[in-house]
Design a protein around this motif. Structure first.
Motif, mmCIF file in Angstrom:
data_model
loop_
_atom_site.group_PDB
_atom_site.id
_atom_site.type_symbol
_atom_site.label_atom_id
_atom_site.label_comp_id
_atom_site.label_asym_id
_atom_site.label_seq_id
_atom_site.Cartn_x
_atom_site.Cartn_y
_atom_site.Cartn_z
ATOM 1 N N SER B 162 0.820 -1.215 0.000
ATOM 2 C CA SER B 162 0.000 0.000 0.000
ATOM 3 C C SER B 162 0.848 1.257 0.000
ATOM 4 N N PRO B 167 -5.696 6.555 -1.409
ATOM 5 C CA PRO B 167 -6.559 5.781 -0.516
ATOM 6 C C PRO B 167 -7.460 4.787 -1.264
ATOM 7 N N ILE B 168 -7.957 5.177 -2.416
ATOM 8 C CA ILE B 168 -8.867 4.278 -3.129
ATOM 9 C C ILE B 168 -8.144 3.007 -3.559
ATOM 10 N N LYS B 171 -7.448 0.612 -0.489
ATOM 11 C CA LYS B 171 -8.607 -0.239 -0.213
ATOM 12 C C LYS B 171 -8.655 -1.409 -1.173
ATOM 13 N N ARG B 172 -8.444 -1.094 -2.445
ATOM 14 C CA ARG B 172 -8.539 -2.104 -3.492
ATOM 15 C C ARG B 172 -7.464 -3.181 -3.301
ATOM 16 N N PHE B 174 -6.028 -4.172 -0.515
ATOM 17 C CA PHE B 174 -6.357 -5.093 0.585
ATOM 18 C C PHE B 174 -7.507 -6.013 0.212
ATOM 19 N N GLN B 175 -8.433 -5.481 -0.602
ATOM 20 C CA GLN B 175 -9.516 -6.317 -1.112
ATOM 21 C C GLN B 175 -8.939 -7.469 -1.938
ATOM 22 N N ASN B 194 1.055 0.036 7.321
ATOM 23 C CA ASN B 194 -0.346 0.377 7.476
ATOM 24 C C ASN B 194 -0.996 -0.689 8.356
ATOM 25 N N HIS B 197 -5.101 -1.594 8.435
ATOM 26 C CA HIS B 197 -5.609 -2.406 7.332
ATOM 27 C C HIS B 197 -5.045 -3.808 7.380
#
Ligand code: ADP
Ligand code: MG
Lengths: 433, 237
Positions: B162, B167-168, B171-172, B174-175, B194, B197
């Motif tokens: 990361s 930020p977007i 998130k992606r 970690f998804q 991080n 997360h």
């Protein structure tokens, strides 16, 4: 120029024929003054002579060249259309391909146009030697990203291998060529081993030293190399065993007698030109092929990021050594040609200036670009030649031009890079049966 | 067990970067390693590849001791790494980058593997012929992950995926890590600063400080632990 067909659809053979015929017609118009007529000095008076045979060849070559060129272009385009996965970005621009073919056409036609002009052909031969050296060094510097300041060493190894094999064992050019290539490759590996862990500036310094060591050995090891006096009377290459001599040995044929021509010193000059042209083109094809194989991609990946290469499971040692060996081998081939062309070699010919010039060709050309090397070699060889009239300003002009090019095109004349693989979208997403 | 490091020490010259590391990763787990800058997280990952090599201790992967295996042979055994800073091949195309991930793999698998990677990251297919260096940071990270997956690893190492992303994309990413684990059964060892997360996505975690493991537990336990909260969560990351 509406007659020259620029159709977007695939051309029919008839269209291609017509297209080529038009180009041949233009060639004829241009060719009459340039090729068809020539001035000859007869007893002090200039007279005009016609050379229609030469003109016919010129027109024929233009026709065939255009026809083949179009056909290849159509093949390329057709194949591309089939590969929809290829995005527009980063494809070699058509203009570069066209320039490439134009340069090739011009280099094939050059001796026909200047068949009486020894100076032009000699200079063009020199350009081609540098093109070949540039393509060889490009493997090491442009593709693998290993800064080598001692490339001239391999050129010297090739030249001396031929000279020594001839003077001790009477080997001919063609026999010595592969051996000298192998010898240079061996030296490439010998140099490669100790410097595997070095990078950047350190690598440059050690390779520089290597280049000088070879030269110093050649100067001082008199028993082997005849020292600064060099080695002379190295034989010229033959064409399938036919030498280019005025008086061939008793009972043998020479090029001129075999083809029933009058002996002319130009035959050999032109033959040498075509020989280096073929060697250089083979180098180009060889390197372009390698680039598309895993080893070539590994070189480029190594240039981009050595740590990532290791993590990907690449044996970085072998990748580096292969780049050094292949680059050195190509330099060795060029060295054999150089020795054969000059007939005489001495350590003087293999100074650091040579390494620097070859490196400048690769860097100015745009690291890794094959056509860029050709353009840069033209600039770097022709500029000092043109500058001869301004002898004291020659190096100044040369330097200014280099600085200007680097200001104007910091990444070299041609910085675009041709991808080594394209993939059919259908194949990747399941359309392939 | 997939990976077992027992009392591993590693040095850079005089710097003692790892001081007796014990880490285990079970098949099918996501394990995260958190710690401040310079704690030795990247060193721990690279020590699996022998760069730097373990000066003491043992590394067992998939039942075999790999402590002394040469680095270029490690990936062949089924470990792939997405290195810190992504380290994609900038001037090469996206497709060439993916191909480099299979440097030693069976070419027969290429089409199937690339299909899998493209399905996971459709953007890579769209950009296949584009120079990798022209991708955005997030896309480059996906490429680095895709490249690692091309070698069909059993264990995927991710070093600060990361880092430096919008930020977007964080998130992606970690998804994606969660999907890789749940849908493809990938075992993952994840290094992160991080911590928030990382601990939420991981089954278990270790806290590394000055080359030593100072805390271990499930993701939930570490998230709740006062030491972790004080040092890595409330600090603002
Ligand atoms: N190549 C190297 N040479 C010398 N020291 C290094 C090298 N890489 C890392 N270190 C040192 O090792 C320690 C751990 O670094 P690293 O593993 O990169 O930490 P992290 O990934 O947790 O930020 C640091 O003190 C760092 O300065
Ligand atoms: Mg790190």
């Amino acid at each position: 120029m509406s007659a020259v067909i620029i159709a977007r659809h695939a051309r029919t053979p008839a269209e291609r024929f017509k297209d080529a015929a038009w180009v041949a017609f233009v060639a004829l118009l241009l060719g009459i003054p340039m090729v068809g007529l020539t001035t000859v000095d007869e007893g002090g008076a200039l007279t005009v002579q016609t050379r229609f045979g030469m003109l016919a060849i010129f027109v024929g070559v233009s026709f065939a060249g255009r026809f083949i060129f179009r056909w290849i272009m159509d093949q390329v385009r057709g194949r591309r259309a089939a590969k929809s996965a290829v995005a527009k970005a980063d494809r070699t621009p058509l203009a570069i391909r066209v320039i490439g073919w134009a340069v090739l056409g011009a280099s094939v036609a050059l001796p026909i146009m200047f068949s009486e002009n020894r100076y032009v052909i000699d200079t063009a031969t020199t350009v081609l030697i540098y093109v070949m050296l540039g393509w060889g060094l490009n493997v090491v510097v442009g593709l693998a990203g290993l800064l080598d300041l001692g490339y001239v060493a391999f050129y010297a190894v090739g030249a001396y291998t031929y000279a020594l094999l001839f003077s001790h064992f009477g080997w001919t050019f063609w026999e010595a060529l592969p051996v000298a290539g192998a010898m240079a490759a061996t030296f490439g590996i010998l140099l490669g081993y100790p410097i595997l862990r070095l990078r950047g500036d350190y690598l440059a310094i050690v390779t520089l030293g290597f280049g000088e060591i070879i030269r110093v050995i050649l100067v001082n090891w008199t028993e082997l190399s005849n020292g600064p006096n060099g080695i002379g009377s190295i034989p010229r290459p033959t064409l399938f065993g036919l030498p280019f001599e005025r008086n061939p040995a008793e009972g043998t044929q020479s090029f001129a007698t075999f083809f029933g021509l009058d002996f002319s010193g130009m035959h050999r000059i032109i033959f040498l030109y075509y020989l280096i042209l073929v060697l250089a083109l083979l180098t180009n094809v060889f390197v372009s092929r390698l680039r598309k194989l895993p080893v070539g991609r590994a070189w480029e990946a190594l240039r981009e990021d050595e740590i990532a290469c290791k993590a990907m499971g690449m044996n970085v040692t072998n990748v580096k050594l292969s780049a050094f060996a292949i680059g050195a081998m190509l330099g060795g081939f060029a060295g054999v040609f150089f020795a054969a062309r000059q007939g005489f070699i001495s350590p003087e010919s293999f100074t650091f200036t040579e390494s620097a010039t070859i490196l400048a060709i690769v860097v100015l050309g745009g690291m890794g670009s094959q056509l860029g090397v050709v353009l840069a070699a033209l600039v770097l060889v022709l500029l000092p030649e043109l500058g001869r009239n301004f002898s004291e300003y020659r190096m100044l002009m040369f330097g200014t031009a280099m600085v200007l090019i680097m200001v104007w095109k910091p990444s070299g004349l041609l910085a675009s890079r041709e991808p080594t693989i394209r993939l059919n979208k259908a194949a990747a997403t399941g359309g392939e049966a | 067990m997939m990976l077992h490091m027992e009392g591993v020490h590693a040095h850079y010259g005089h710097i003692h970067a790892l001081r007796g590391i014990d880490v285990e990763v079970q098949v099918g787990e996501i394990v995260t390693l958190i710690g401040a800058n310079g704690a030795g997280k990247s060193t721990l990952m690279m020590s699996l590849f022998g760069k730097p090599g373990a000066s003491r201790g043992r590394i067992v992967f998939d039942g075999e001791d790999i402590t002394r295996v040469p680095s270029h042979l490690i990936s062949r055994r089924g470990i792939a790494i997405v290195p810190e800073g992504r380290r994609i091949f900038q001037r090469m195309t996206v497709l060439e980058n993916l191909l480099m991930g299979t440097a030693f793999a069976d070419p027969a698998n290429f089409n199937a593997d690339i299909k899998r990677v493209y399905a996971m990251f459709p953007i890579l297919e769209e950009r296949a012929a584009q120079r990798a260096g022209t991708l955005s940071g997030g896309e480059q990270q996906m490429l680095a992950i895709g490249r690692a997956l091309m070698s069909r690893p059993k264990l995927l190492l991710l070093d600060e995926p990361s880092l430096g992303l919008a930020p977007i994309y964080i998130k992606r990413i970690f998804q994606i890590i969660r999907e890789l684990n749940t849908e493809h059964g990938m075992t993952v060892l994840l290094v992160e600063q991080n911590a928030h997360h990382a601990l939420r996505v991981a089954h278990r975690g270790y806290v590394l400080q000055h080359g030593e493991i100072v805390l271990a537990g499930t993701g939930q336990e570490l998230l709740a632990s006062p030491e972790v909260r004080a040092a890595y969560l409330e600090g603002g990351h």
